[in-house]
Design a protein around this motif. Sequence first.
Motif, PDB file in Angstrom:
ATOM      1  N   GLY A 290      42.138  56.067  43.942  1.00 13.33           N
ATOM      2  CA  GLY A 290      43.259  56.082  44.872  1.00 13.33           C
ATOM      3  C   GLY A 290      42.858  56.034  46.367  1.00 13.33           C
ATOM      4  O   GLY A 290      41.638  55.778  46.590  1.00 13.33           O
ATOM      5  N   ALA A 291      44.101  56.095  47.034  1.00  9.01           N
ATOM      6  CA  ALA A 291      43.517  55.787  48.641  1.00  9.01           C
ATOM      7  C   ALA A 291      43.463  56.949  49.380  1.00  9.01           C
ATOM      8  O   ALA A 291      43.048  57.047  50.698  1.00  9.01           O
ATOM      9  N   THR A 292      44.167  58.132  48.919  1.00  6.63           N
ATOM     10  CA  THR A 292      44.271  59.275  49.646  1.00  6.63           C
ATOM     11  C   THR A 292      42.647  60.093  49.754  1.00  6.63           C
ATOM     12  O   THR A 292      41.828  59.680  49.038  1.00  6.63           O
ATOM     13  N   PRO A 293      42.544  61.006  50.760  1.00 10.94           N
ATOM     14  CA  PRO A 293      41.167  61.594  50.648  1.00 10.94           C
ATOM     15  C   PRO A 293      40.693  62.305  49.438  1.00 10.94           C
ATOM     16  O   PRO A 293      39.559  62.287  49.253  1.00 10.94           O
ATOM     17  N   LEU A 294      41.662  62.812  48.660  1.00 12.98           N
ATOM     18  CA  LEU A 294      41.304  63.414  47.501  1.00 12.98           C
ATOM     19  C   LEU A 294      41.275  62.374  46.331  1.00 12.98           C
ATOM     20  O   LEU A 294      40.221  62.494  45.597  1.00 12.98           O
ATOM     21  N   THR A 295      42.214  61.711  46.183  1.00 15.21           N
ATOM     22  CA  THR A 295      42.270  60.665  44.968  1.00 15.21           C
ATOM     23  C   THR A 295      41.275  59.825  45.047  1.00 15.21           C
ATOM     24  O   THR A 295      40.835  58.929  44.090  1.00 15.21           O
ATOM     25  N   SER A 296      40.580  59.395  46.230  1.00 10.37           N
ATOM     26  CA  SER A 296      39.642  58.533  46.549  1.00 10.37           C
ATOM     27  C   SER A 296      38.259  58.728  45.788  1.00 10.37           C
ATOM     28  O   SER A 296      37.557  57.909  45.593  1.00 10.37           O
ATOM     29  N   HIS A 297      38.262  60.114  45.484  1.00 12.35           N
ATOM     30  CA  HIS A 297      37.224  60.527  44.677  1.00 12.35           C
ATOM     31  C   HIS A 297      37.492  60.893  43.064  1.00 12.35           C
ATOM     32  O   HIS A 297      36.556  61.175  42.602  1.00 12.35           O
ATOM     33  N   LEU A 298      38.618  60.575  42.767  1.00 12.97           N
ATOM     34  CA  LEU A 298      39.064  60.531  41.480  1.00 12.97           C
ATOM     35  C   LEU A 298      39.343  59.188  40.750  1.00 12.97           C
ATOM     36  O   LEU A 298      39.931  58.524  41.356  1.00 12.97           O
ATOM     37  N   PHE A 299      38.585  59.002  39.616  1.00 10.51           N
ATOM     38  CA  PHE A 299      38.768  57.514  39.094  1.00 10.51           C
ATOM     39  C   PHE A 299      39.977  57.874  37.707  1.00 10.51           C
ATOM     40  O   PHE A 299      39.679  58.816  36.795  1.00 10.51           O
ATOM     41  N   THR A 300      40.603  56.908  37.685  1.00  8.06           N
ATOM     42  CA  THR A 300      41.654  56.501  36.401  1.00  8.06           C
ATOM     43  C   THR A 300      41.208  55.582  35.714  1.00  8.06           C
ATOM     44  O   THR A 300      41.241  54.440  36.164  1.00  8.06           O
ATOM     45  N   PRO A 301      40.700  55.748  34.573  1.00  7.40           N
ATOM     46  CA  PRO A 301      40.305  54.649  33.486  1.00  7.40           C
ATOM     47  C   PRO A 301      41.697  53.938  33.048  1.00  7.40           C
ATOM     48  O   PRO A 301      42.502  54.705  32.700  1.00  7.40           O
ATOM     49  N   VAL A 302      41.442  52.524  33.113  1.00  9.55           N
ATOM     50  CA  VAL A 302      42.463  51.820  32.553  1.00  9.55           C
ATOM     51  C   VAL A 302      42.027  50.848  31.558  1.00  9.55           C
ATOM     52  O   VAL A 302      40.956  50.034  31.898  1.00  9.55           O
ATOM     53  N   LEU A 303      42.391  50.906  30.160  1.00  9.85           N
ATOM     54  CA  LEU A 303      41.765  50.129  29.174  1.00  9.85           C
ATOM     55  C   LEU A 303      42.858  49.066  29.000  1.00  9.85           C
ATOM     56  O   LEU A 303      44.084  48.892  28.801  1.00  9.85           O
ATOM     57  N   VAL A 304      42.052  47.788  29.442  1.00  8.52           N
ATOM     58  CA  VAL A 304      43.022  46.484  29.218  1.00  8.52           C
ATOM     59  C   VAL A 304      42.292  45.784  27.709  1.00  8.52           C
ATOM     60  O   VAL A 304      41.315  45.645  27.652  1.00  8.52           O
ATOM     61  N   ASP A 305      43.267  45.191  27.138  1.00  7.17           N
ATOM     62  CA  ASP A 305      43.090  44.301  25.894  1.00  7.17           C
ATOM     63  C   ASP A 305      41.955  43.185  26.246  1.00  7.17           C
ATOM     64  O   ASP A 305      42.728  42.477  27.139  1.00  7.17           O
ATOM     65  N   ALA A 306      40.985  43.042  25.832  1.00  7.30           N
ATOM     66  CA  ALA A 306      40.179  41.746  26.189  1.00  7.30           C
ATOM     67  C   ALA A 306      40.625  40.484  25.596  1.00  7.30           C
ATOM     68  O   ALA A 306      40.289  39.329  26.126  1.00  7.30           O
ATOM     69  N   ALA A 307      41.455  40.658  24.690  1.00  4.68           N
ATOM     70  CA  ALA A 307      41.961  39.469  24.006  1.00  4.68           C
ATOM     71  C   ALA A 307      43.165  38.851  24.600  1.00  4.68           C
ATOM     72  O   ALA A 307      43.382  37.460  24.988  1.00  4.68           O
ATOM     73  N   THR A 308      43.950  39.765  25.177  1.00  4.49           N
ATOM     74  CA  THR A 308      45.676  39.447  25.586  1.00  4.49           C
ATOM     75  C   THR A 308      45.475  39.591  26.916  1.00  4.49           C
ATOM     76  O   THR A 308      46.368  39.039  27.904  1.00  4.49           O
ATOM     77  N   GLY A 309      44.577  40.530  27.667  1.00 10.93           N
ATOM     78  CA  GLY A 309      44.737  40.842  29.203  1.00 10.93           C
ATOM     79  C   GLY A 309      45.755  41.633  29.364  1.00 10.93           C
ATOM     80  O   GLY A 309      46.046  41.913  30.684  1.00 10.93           O
TER      81      GLY A 309
END
Length: 386
Positions: A290-309
């Motif tokens: 994220g862009a806020t002081p707190l969320t900039s240290h929190l990572f959200t994983p996003v799984l993207v299908d490598a076949a379809t994008g």
Amino acid sequence: MTAAASLKTWYWVHKWSSLVCTLFLLVVCITGLPLVFHEEIDHWLDDAKPYAVVPEGTPRANVDGLIDQARTLYPKDVIDFVFMDDAQPQVLVGMSPSYQSDFDEAHFLKFDAHTGELLKDGPPQAQEKLSFMGIMLALHVDWFAGLPGELFIGFMGLLFVVAIVSGVVLYGPFMKKLSFGTVRATRSRRLKWLDLHNLLGIVTLAWAAVVGVTGVINELSTPLFALWQRTEVAALMAPYKNETPPAQPTSAQAAIDAANKAVPGNEVLSFNYPGNRFSTPHHYTMWSKGATPLTSHLFTPVLVDAATGEVTAVAEPPWYLKVLELSRPLHFGDYGGMPLKILWALLDILTIVVLASGLYLWFARRKATDARVARRVRELTPALES
């Protein structure tokens, strides 16, 4: 249990928890000093080509082009990860001989984020670990022993926390007859160092507790990520168990764009390639912050299908990964700029004095005890001989 017996128990706990961990914690604290300033030292020691001077607002280079350059240079290697630095105009492409290769065989290519020019072809990690900062990091994290070393240092950190708690319990009863901050400099050397040890210990109490606890959490990063993959990621992978992984993953840049759209307000900072140990055979694992002081240290994983994008899932990190991510900036003090780094370094130095003085007090007590025993033996010897 009487008050005296309770204090004796706490004294025993404090003494042995401190003695067992002190030597290792001294190494951790000494190596932690340069690591607090790792960004500045890395920049100072960096022998890469300088970044291009470009007008403000210049778009970043397409990641696919950088990956193609990396593959052209090392056609037999696989892409492990891509890191798009948000603090410096650089993109790091990590490569290794295979996804089953030892981490020491991995290496990275450093590109200019705007022009796409190759700035540095980094050495293998086995060689990088022998650089000054590589040695400092290894001694701080795992003593060149991998996961067993991480868990061992984590246990030493846990003993350090026990020593802090027991020290707090003992401080009141032992110092109740003295004003706060008293150092009896005119008394014996051992008594002077005891007062100094107690004073610096209580002054650095909060900081040492925070750094000790976050250090233990950081050492658990490998098993915590493995737990996440075995549970939540495994559930997301269930629909793919009978499918063959794509021979050629879809555009990485398109996957980045899809992940950015899936998590509004976040921006992808890095991603693992399909097949990497932190990803799956079928997905790009995008790490957005994220862009806020707190969320900039929190990572959200996003799984993207490598076949379809297409985005398969936004994997909301479990609580233990959130704790891990928040513990990292607290441990190294790298969330408040240079003033906080300087404060962290000063507190680290004071903690080194506390640890060293604790060792001195133990040896001085042993020496005094041995001297008393020897003196008593000399006194009794004539009587025994007669």
